[in-house]
Structures are given as C-alpha cells and as structure tokens.
Design a protein around this motif. Structure first.
Motif, short mmCIF file in Angstrom:
data_model
loop_
_atom_site.label_atom_id
_atom_site.label_comp_id
_atom_site.label_asym_id
_atom_site.label_seq_id
_atom_site.Cartn_x
_atom_site.Cartn_y
_atom_site.Cartn_z
N TYR A 1 0.82 -1.22 0.00
CA TYR A 1 0.00 0.00 0.00
C TYR A 1 0.85 1.26 0.00
O TYR A 1 0.56 2.23 -0.71
N ASP B 1 -14.75 3.41 -10.91
CA ASP B 1 -13.72 4.40 -10.57
C ASP B 1 -12.97 3.90 -9.33
O ASP B 1 -13.54 3.82 -8.23
N LYS C 1 -10.91 5.26 -7.49
CA LYS C 1 -10.77 6.24 -6.41
C LYS C 1 -11.91 6.15 -5.40
O LYS C 1 -11.86 6.79 -4.35
N LYS C 2 -12.92 5.35 -5.72
CA LYS C 2 -14.00 5.16 -4.76
C LYS C 2 -13.60 4.20 -3.63
O LYS C 2 -14.28 4.15 -2.60
N ARG D 1 -11.72 3.15 -0.46
CA ARG D 1 -11.16 3.93 0.63
C ARG D 1 -9.65 3.72 0.77
O ARG D 1 -8.92 4.63 1.14
N ILE E 1 -7.61 3.57 -1.48
CA ILE E 1 -6.94 4.42 -2.45
C ILE E 1 -7.20 5.90 -2.18
O ILE E 1 -6.29 6.73 -2.27
N ASN E 2 -8.42 6.26 -1.79
CA ASN E 2 -8.75 7.68 -1.67
C ASN E 2 -8.42 8.27 -0.31
O ASN E 2 -8.42 9.49 -0.14
N ARG E 3 -8.15 7.42 0.69
CA ARG E 3 -7.89 7.95 2.03
C ARG E 3 -6.64 8.83 2.07
O ARG E 3 -6.65 9.94 2.57
N GLY E 4 -5.53 8.31 1.55
CA GLY E 4 -4.31 9.09 1.51
C GLY E 4 -3.72 9.38 2.88
O GLY E 4 -4.11 8.79 3.90
N ASN F 1 -2.85 12.04 6.01
CA ASN F 1 -3.43 13.21 6.65
C ASN F 1 -2.61 13.59 7.88
O ASN F 1 -2.43 12.78 8.80
#
Length: 430
Positions: free
Chosen positions: A170, A409, A411-412, A414, A416-419, A421
């Motif tokens: 990941y 998509d 990117k839906k 999580r 992948i889209n969480r990133g 922070n």
C-alpha cells in the motif's frame, strides 16, 4: 599471512568446536543457497544442483521414510520439503565433519585466520542478500500496490501472506523506509570498520523479516532465519564489548579491526580490487536490473487493454434481460481484467470464476474459456459505446449474450482515496 598480536593465542575447546561446525555449516548453506552472491553463480548453481535433487528425493524415500516422495524443489517458495531436508542434510554433514575434524586436529591452538575469513564470507553473503532485497523495495518491485483482485477480495478471504503483501504494498514510503534499512545494512557489512554496526542493523532488519515470515506464513522462513543467525554469528566476536556497552554500562574496549593480510603486496592489492569490483557489480547490477524490471513488473508496468473493474449494468441472454438476483449462479455481477491473459468474473451469488482471456485489439474480439475447460469457449466482439463503458456481444454454447458493463472508478475505494493526513480529528479511521 600476518598474525594479529591481540587475538587470543589459545582458544577454548568449545570455541574451536563451534568454529569447526559453523564454518562447515555456513559454507554448505551458501553452496546450496548461493542467492546470487557472485556474478553468474546462479548459472553454475543450475548445473550442479540437479544431482542433489535426486539425492534428496532418495533420502526422503529411503532414509527418512516420508509418506510422499519429494517432487517439488526450491521455487518461489524457499520452504519446500526439499529445502527442509537440505537443511537437515547440511546440519548432519556439519556435525559429522566437526566430529572428524575435532578428533583429527586436537593440537591447533586457535583458528584466528579461519575465523577472520569465515566472517568475511558471511558478511558478504548477508550484505549482497540485503542489497538485493533492499533495492526491490526501494524501486517497489517486491510489494506492488494492491491489484484489482485484491481490492475486491474480502479481508476474511485473504491469505496471511496476501494480507502482509497488501500492507507492505500500500505505501511506497514504507517500502523506501524498509528498503533503505536493508541497503544500509548491506553497505555497512562490506567494510570492517562498520561491520559491527551493519550486523546490529542486520539483526534488527532480518529479525523483523523473520518475524513477518513466521507470523504471516510467508515461505521464506529458512532464509530469513539463516540471515538472522548469520548476523548473530558476526556479532559473537564483539559479544563482551556489546554487553558491556548496552547492558552493563561498563567501558567497552576498542574493537580489533586489523585485517589478516597476505605477505605478498600484489595479493593484497588484488583482493582489494576484487572487493571493490564486486561491490560496484552488485550495486550497479541490482539498480540496472530492477529499473529494467519496472517496465514489466510492479506499479510502473504497462496496463493491458481494457484493464479495470467493470460492474455489469445489463445482462441479456437470448434477447431476455436477466434480473440481478443474488440467487442467480449464472448471471455476471462484475468483470475484473487485471492482467493480459486473465479475466475474473464474480457472479450474482458472489462466487468467482477465472477465465483465460484472449483479446484481439485489431478485430475487437475476445475469446474466454475456463482454466480447466478450454473447449467451453465464449466468443465475443467488444466495443466502448461511451467513456468507461464496455459492451460484449457474442455466443457461449447455444446462448447469445449481450453484456453491458460500466468501469468502476478506483478512487471510490477507501484504501486508495484515504491518503495521508497530518491532522486526524478522530482516533480511529478504520
């Protein structure tokens, strides 16, 4: 060769026996597991290892009386039955050699020279192995990002190794962090003055790898264990100093770093040149081969045509639209195209079927058939009516099929889209 004055003149019996055992044990292990230590050694290995395959299979059947014959040899797994029998063979041979050597050589006062050169061999073996594994993490080949199949796999269905690979794959940052630890360990072990620090780092790195391999059932347990043992062996000569420094809070005497050199100047120059040529070869060879491999494996490998996850929007069989009932064992729910020649279909009841996928991008045709039944073919033409839409039309057996699909998509997801922070207002982001 010159004798180092501050090395012990007399060794204890136990120390001499230990040296004899580990010298034979480590050299045999490296012989059976060269791991690319020297240039082109793997080519030679493929030639000399073949007779041992037959020998180990014979030992398994006639000496160990195993219930099943040994037919699988070292492959992607380094923990096959063959590998464990090889380890047993190495241990027994080292034990027998130690007994014979001890009976035949009772008068030798010490093995300072042998010990020095054995540590050199072990240092280089661990160093090159660490560099090899380190570079494929830094360049992110060993642990690619979670693929399409992994993204759809329920976590409860993942294997322990698959879970570990997803965890490692990941994050590119974590790959760099762990890879640089291995690369740094390898570089430190090449030089006498930094070898103790390299062995300490190697013990931490190899110990962590060993723990992961055991805890997540990764089939590289034997190699990671041996790397850990080798690092402990390299630290054994400094055991008293390390215990004084880290545990007893006592002064630690300086290490003896004087090398064993040859009497002939040309011999010393030759060994130094060979050393640095080997280091350059290992570094350059790993970098070049891994960078070249990026175009074939890992995150930078080119995606095949139609790559993606597709949700079935309409499934029409013989001109009748089949409703999306969760009890239907024939209607498609999702189509996953992760690789050039592989397709995975998830049916409405969540069962999965795997197909060979032969795509002709010129004729816009697809031939699909199960791995186990090449005669059960489905032949389709494909088109893309709109962006991210796929239409398959064809015949399977006596049925005409028309399958409308919409690309998901990614990117839906999580994962992948969480990133990353910096700020997290809540303690859990599960």
């Amino acid at each position: 060769m010159k004798t180092i004055d501050d090395e012990p003149v007399y060794w204890s019996t136990a120390r001499k026996i230990a040296l004899r055992f580990f010298l034979v044990f480590f050299l045999l292990y490296i012989f059976f597991n060269p791991n690319g230590v020297l240039p082109y050694v793997d080519v030679l290995y493929e030639k000399y290892i073949v007779p041992f395959h037959s020998l180990v299979a014979w030992l398994g059947s006639h000496v160990l009386h195993m219930a099943k014959p040994i037919t699988t040899f070292t492959n992607g797994s380094g923990d096959t039955t063959y590998d464990y029998v090889i380890m047993l063979l190495i241990f027994v041979l080292a034990l027998v050699a130690t007994i014979i050597w001890s009976l035949a050589d009772r008068k030798t006062r010490n093995y300072n020279k042998l010990f020095y050169w054995l540590t050199v061999v072990v240092r280089y073996y661990v160093a090159i192995t660490m560099l090899t594994y380190g570079f494929i993490k830094v360049i992110k080949l060993q642990f690619p990002s979670p693929d399409l199949n992994r993204l759809l796999e329920p976590i409860g269905d993942a294997s322990p190794m698959g879970l570990a690979w997803t965890y490692m794959g990941y994050s590119y940052g974590f790959n760099i962090f762990t890879g640089l630890g291995e690369v740094t360990c390898g570089l430190l072990l090449f030089f006498r003055r930094t070898s103790t620090l390299g062995a300490l780092l190697g013990l931490v790195v190899a110990g962590n790898i060993m723990a992961i391999n055991y805890a997540f059932d990764v089939p590289v347990k034997l190699l990671s264990t041996m790397l850990t043992v080798m690092c402990l062996f390299l630290l054994s000569k400094d055991a008293a100093r390390l215990i004084n420094f880290f545990i007893l809070n006592k002064p630690a005497a300086p290490a003896n770093l004087t090398p064993h050199t040859f009497k002939k100047r040309w011999a010393n120059i030759t060994t130094t040149v060979i050393k640095y040529l080997l280091i350059v070869y290992v570094l350059a060879g790993n970098l070049v081969s891994d960078i070249q491999a990026m175009s074939q494996y890992g995150d930078h490998a080119p995606k095949p045509p139609l790559w993606g996850i597709y949700q079935v929007k309409a499934f029409i069989r013989n001109h009748d639209t089949v409703p999306p009932l969760t009890t239907d064992t024939m209607r498609w729910n999702k189509l996953i195209l992760p690789y050039n020649s592989t397709a995975r279909v998830i049916l409405m009841d969540d069962s999965t079927r795997y197909y060979n996928w032969k795509l002709d991008t010129i004729k816009h045709t697809v031939v699909m058939f199960p791995y186990t039944d090449s005669l059960n073919k489905g032949t389709y033409t494909y088109s893309m009516p709109k962006k991210d839409e796929l239409l398959l039309k064809g015949v399977k057996r006596s049925d005409s099929l028309e399958i409308w699909l919409k690309k998901v998509d990614l990117k839906k997801f999580r994962l992948i889209n969480r990133g990353f922070n910096w700020i997290n207002e809540y303690p859990y982001n599960r």
